[in-house]
Scaffold this motif. Structure first.
Motif, mmCIF file in Angstrom:
data_model
loop_
_atom_site.group_PDB
_atom_site.id
_atom_site.type_symbol
_atom_site.label_atom_id
_atom_site.label_comp_id
_atom_site.label_asym_id
_atom_site.label_seq_id
_atom_site.Cartn_x
_atom_site.Cartn_y
_atom_site.Cartn_z
ATOM 1 N N THR A 1 0.822 -1.202 0.000
ATOM 2 C CA THR A 1 0.000 0.000 0.000
ATOM 3 C C THR A 1 0.861 1.259 0.000
ATOM 4 O OG1 THR A 1 -1.718 -1.159 1.234
ATOM 5 C CG2 THR A 1 -1.819 1.229 1.244
ATOM 6 N N GLN B 1 0.562 5.073 1.019
ATOM 7 C CA GLN B 1 -0.237 5.986 1.831
ATOM 8 C C GLN B 1 0.340 7.388 1.675
ATOM 9 O OE1 GLN B 1 0.405 3.914 5.605
ATOM 10 N NE2 GLN B 1 -1.791 3.478 5.641
ATOM 11 N N LEU B 2 -0.494 8.315 1.226
ATOM 12 C CA LEU B 2 -0.052 9.682 1.005
ATOM 13 C C LEU B 2 -0.932 10.650 1.773
ATOM 14 C CD1 LEU B 2 0.585 9.623 -2.848
ATOM 15 C CD2 LEU B 2 2.263 9.373 -1.009
ATOM 16 N N LYS B 3 -0.302 11.711 2.277
ATOM 17 C CA LYS B 3 -1.036 12.738 3.001
ATOM 18 C C LYS B 3 -0.709 14.088 2.392
ATOM 19 C CE LYS B 3 -1.911 14.670 7.533
ATOM 20 N NZ LYS B 3 -1.570 14.704 8.933
ATOM 21 N N GLU C 1 -5.863 12.708 3.176
ATOM 22 C CA GLU C 1 -4.970 11.567 3.021
ATOM 23 C C GLU C 1 -5.735 10.412 2.408
ATOM 24 O OE1 GLU C 1 -3.622 9.673 6.824
ATOM 25 O OE2 GLU C 1 -4.393 11.534 7.654
ATOM 26 N N SER D 1 -4.993 6.224 0.334
ATOM 27 C CA SER D 1 -4.058 5.150 0.002
ATOM 28 C C SER D 1 -4.517 4.429 -1.253
ATOM 29 C CB SER D 1 -3.916 4.184 1.173
ATOM 30 O OG SER D 1 -5.152 3.586 1.471
ATOM 31 N N GLU E 1 8.209 8.784 5.032
ATOM 32 C CA GLU E 1 8.282 8.240 6.386
ATOM 33 C C GLU E 1 8.522 6.737 6.401
ATOM 34 O OE1 GLU E 1 4.468 9.654 7.444
ATOM 35 O OE2 GLU E 1 5.113 11.731 7.490
ATOM 36 N N GLU E 2 8.202 6.078 5.286
ATOM 37 C CA GLU E 2 8.407 4.637 5.167
ATOM 38 C C GLU E 2 8.583 4.311 3.696
ATOM 39 O OE1 GLU E 2 6.116 0.410 6.166
ATOM 40 O OE2 GLU E 2 5.060 2.286 6.439
ATOM 41 N N PRO F 1 5.497 -1.328 1.033
ATOM 42 C CA PRO F 1 4.752 -0.260 1.703
ATOM 43 C C PRO F 1 5.515 1.064 1.672
ATOM 44 C CG PRO F 1 5.667 -1.778 3.308
ATOM 45 C CD PRO F 1 5.953 -2.365 1.961
ATOM 46 N N ARG G 1 4.959 5.327 2.700
ATOM 47 C CA ARG G 1 4.142 6.346 3.381
ATOM 48 C C ARG G 1 4.869 7.680 3.262
ATOM 49 N NH1 ARG G 1 4.227 7.110 9.016
ATOM 50 N NH2 ARG G 1 5.411 5.189 9.075
ATOM 51 N N SER H 1 4.257 12.274 3.244
ATOM 52 C CA SER H 1 3.419 13.451 3.495
ATOM 53 C C SER H 1 3.986 14.651 2.780
ATOM 54 C CB SER H 1 3.369 13.769 4.991
ATOM 55 O OG SER H 1 2.831 12.703 5.709
#
Length: 99
Positions: A3, A5-7, A12, A14, A51-52, A90, A92, A94
């Motif tokens: 996945t 995941q974006l903010k 936000e 995914s 972040e990830e 994965p 992540r 922002s």
């Protein structure tokens, strides 16, 4: 399935990870309020904090080196328009523009 995941600034979302797509392209597809102006690395509005999953992205590009400094890369910052997903996994991130 991995996945992404974006903010954005206030939204936000995914989606499944797809290789060959930039973080900015994914944010636009998700209709996030992700800042950008040029989409080629010169405005730096799409700056983001990964972040990830930073290891799943391409290497820092020349355009990023021209707009950002090494300390930012060490902290996990990239330009969304330059950060291409190369390996599934994965991720992540922002949106963190300068202003």
């Amino acid at each position: 399935m991995a996945t992404l995941q974006l903010k954005g600034r206030t939204l936000e979302a995914s989606m499944p990870v797809r290789t060959g797509v930039t973080l900015l392209q994914a944010a636009m597809e998700l209709k996030l309020d992700w800042s950008f102006n040029c989409s080629r690395g010169s405005c730096a509005r799409c700056r983001c904090l990964v972040e990830e999953g930073a290891e799943l992205l391409n290497d820092v590009t020349d355009a990023e080196w021209e707009r950002m400094d090494e300390a930012e890369f060490e902290q996990g910052f990239r330009l969304g328009c330059q950060a291409v997903i190369e390996v599934e996994g994965p991720i992540r991130a922002s949106n963190k523009p300068y202003f």
